[in-house]
Design a protein around this motif. Structure first.
Motif, PDB file in Angstrom:
ATOM      1  N   ASP A 187       0.862  -1.169   0.000  1.00  0.00           N
ATOM      2  CA  ASP A 187       0.000   0.000   0.000  1.00  0.00           C
ATOM      3  C   ASP A 187       0.905   1.227   0.000  1.00  0.00           C
ATOM      4  O   ASP A 187       2.094   1.124  -0.313  1.00  0.00           O
ATOM      5  CB  ASP A 187      -1.001  -0.018   1.171  1.00  0.00           C
ATOM      6  N   ASN A 188       0.378   2.383   0.344  1.00  0.00           N
ATOM      7  CA  ASN A 188       1.182   3.605   0.299  1.00  0.00           C
ATOM      8  C   ASN A 188       2.246   3.675   1.386  1.00  0.00           C
ATOM      9  O   ASN A 188       3.131   4.534   1.328  1.00  0.00           O
ATOM     10  CB  ASN A 188       0.277   4.837   0.415  1.00  0.00           C
ATOM     11  N   HIS A 189       2.148   2.785   2.377  1.00  0.00           N
ATOM     12  CA  HIS A 189       3.009   2.895   3.552  1.00  0.00           C
ATOM     13  C   HIS A 189       4.019   1.764   3.695  1.00  0.00           C
ATOM     14  O   HIS A 189       5.115   1.964   4.226  1.00  0.00           O
ATOM     15  CB  HIS A 189       2.141   2.960   4.816  1.00  0.00           C
ATOM     16  N   TYR A 248       6.172   3.278 -10.432  1.00  0.00           N
ATOM     17  CA  TYR A 248       5.437   4.509 -10.132  1.00  0.00           C
ATOM     18  C   TYR A 248       6.049   5.733 -10.801  1.00  0.00           C
ATOM     19  O   TYR A 248       5.613   6.853 -10.549  1.00  0.00           O
ATOM     20  CB  TYR A 248       5.365   4.710  -8.614  1.00  0.00           C
ATOM     21  N   LYS A 264       8.798   7.352 -10.379  1.00  0.00           N
ATOM     22  CA  LYS A 264       9.214   8.339  -9.382  1.00  0.00           C
ATOM     23  C   LYS A 264      10.562   8.941  -9.763  1.00  0.00           C
ATOM     24  O   LYS A 264      11.515   8.209 -10.026  1.00  0.00           O
ATOM     25  CB  LYS A 264       9.320   7.688  -7.997  1.00  0.00           C
ATOM     26  N   LYS A 287       7.660   2.299   3.316  1.00  0.00           N
ATOM     27  CA  LYS A 287       7.730   3.204   2.161  1.00  0.00           C
ATOM     28  C   LYS A 287       7.729   4.670   2.574  1.00  0.00           C
ATOM     29  O   LYS A 287       7.914   5.556   1.724  1.00  0.00           O
ATOM     30  CB  LYS A 287       6.563   2.915   1.208  1.00  0.00           C
ATOM     31  N   THR A 288       7.510   4.943   3.872  1.00  0.00           N
ATOM     32  CA  THR A 288       7.572   6.311   4.380  1.00  0.00           C
ATOM     33  C   THR A 288       8.364   6.324   5.678  1.00  0.00           C
ATOM     34  O   THR A 288       8.487   5.296   6.355  1.00  0.00           O
ATOM     35  CB  THR A 288       6.174   6.896   4.656  1.00  0.00           C
TER      36      THR A 288
END
Length: 237
Positions: free
Chosen positions: A9-11, A45, A47, A71-72
């Motif tokens: 996921d995003n995290h 993505y 980036k 990811k963060t």
């Protein structure tokens, strides 16, 4: 090399680490998981610049299986805190030589690492500079002088499973560093697999659980049936 992604996921991102690849860059200069995943995220993505990816825990180079990365920076901090406070659950399966006398047991030893040799020494009692090492195991099946063993770690010491199982007389198949009689796996691999990771999600706090199984067609896992491997993965879930 293509990544086997178990969850993302995003995290966080959870991947299946192949045996033989370092968790992070080392003196060999070989491709490592941290770099591989960064490059994958950068491409998928689109980036620009550097991609942040936090290393939360490590698996020994010869070990395969589930591995989580942040990811963060916020996720990295919270996952690292979960490791420190022992809210980070890890289960493994391994193939050991022989058949342990006890089908199920808790092991408590004390481990001291020699950084120069990248090897640990196990003591039955507290010793200078040695840290407590705790795990629980259960023998799931035995065949051809080998045993399939499910393991839950209670501490995360270097080479812990490898060293503790060898200390009780049952080294992991292929683990020449800790006394196996022969390198049954080859290619620098040992019969140890990270089967599951369970941790509170760093943002939602919901339980995040990811599982992984070794290739049942590869020795010595092929000594056992797929059902037995699945059974080993379920023992501590």
């Amino acid at each position: 090399m293509s990544l086997s992604i178990l969850y993302e996921d995003n995290h966080v991102i959870v991947v299946e680490k192949p045996p033989g690849i370092p968790s992070q860059a080392d003196d060999t200069g070989d491709m490592d998981m941290l770099t591989l995943i960064k490059e994958d995220i950068k491409v998928r993505y689109q980036k620009p610049g550097n991609v942040f990816l936090g290393l939360v825990h490590r698996l020994d180079r010869p070990v395969g299986g589930a591995m989580i990365f942040a990811k963060t920076s916020k996720a990295a901090s919270r996952l690292s805190d979960a490791v420190r406070t022992r809210k980070f659950g890890k289960t493994y399966m391994c193939v050991v030589e022989g058949v342990p006398a006890k089908q199920e047991a808790d092991l408590l030893h004390y481990i001291r690492k020699d950084a120069k040799k990248n090897q640990v020494t196990v003591f039955p009692q507290p010793a200078a500079e040695a840290k407590d090492a705790r795990l629980s195991y259960r023998v799931v099946a035995s065949q051809n002088s080998l045993s399939l063993v499910a393991v839950m770690l209670h501490t995360g010491r270097p080479h812990q499973i490898r060293a503790q199982m060898a200390y009780i007389g049952h080294p992991l198949a292929g683990d020449v560093k800790y006394g196996t009689s022969s390198n049954q796996r080859g290619h620098g691999s040992i019969a140890l697999w990270s089967t599951s990771i369970t941790v509170p999600h760093p943002i939602s706090k919901d339980e995040l659980r990811c599982t992984s199984l070794p290739n049942e067609k590869e020795a010595p896992w092929s000594t056992f049936t797929k059902q037995q491997l699945q059974q080993a993965a379920r023992w501590y879930m």
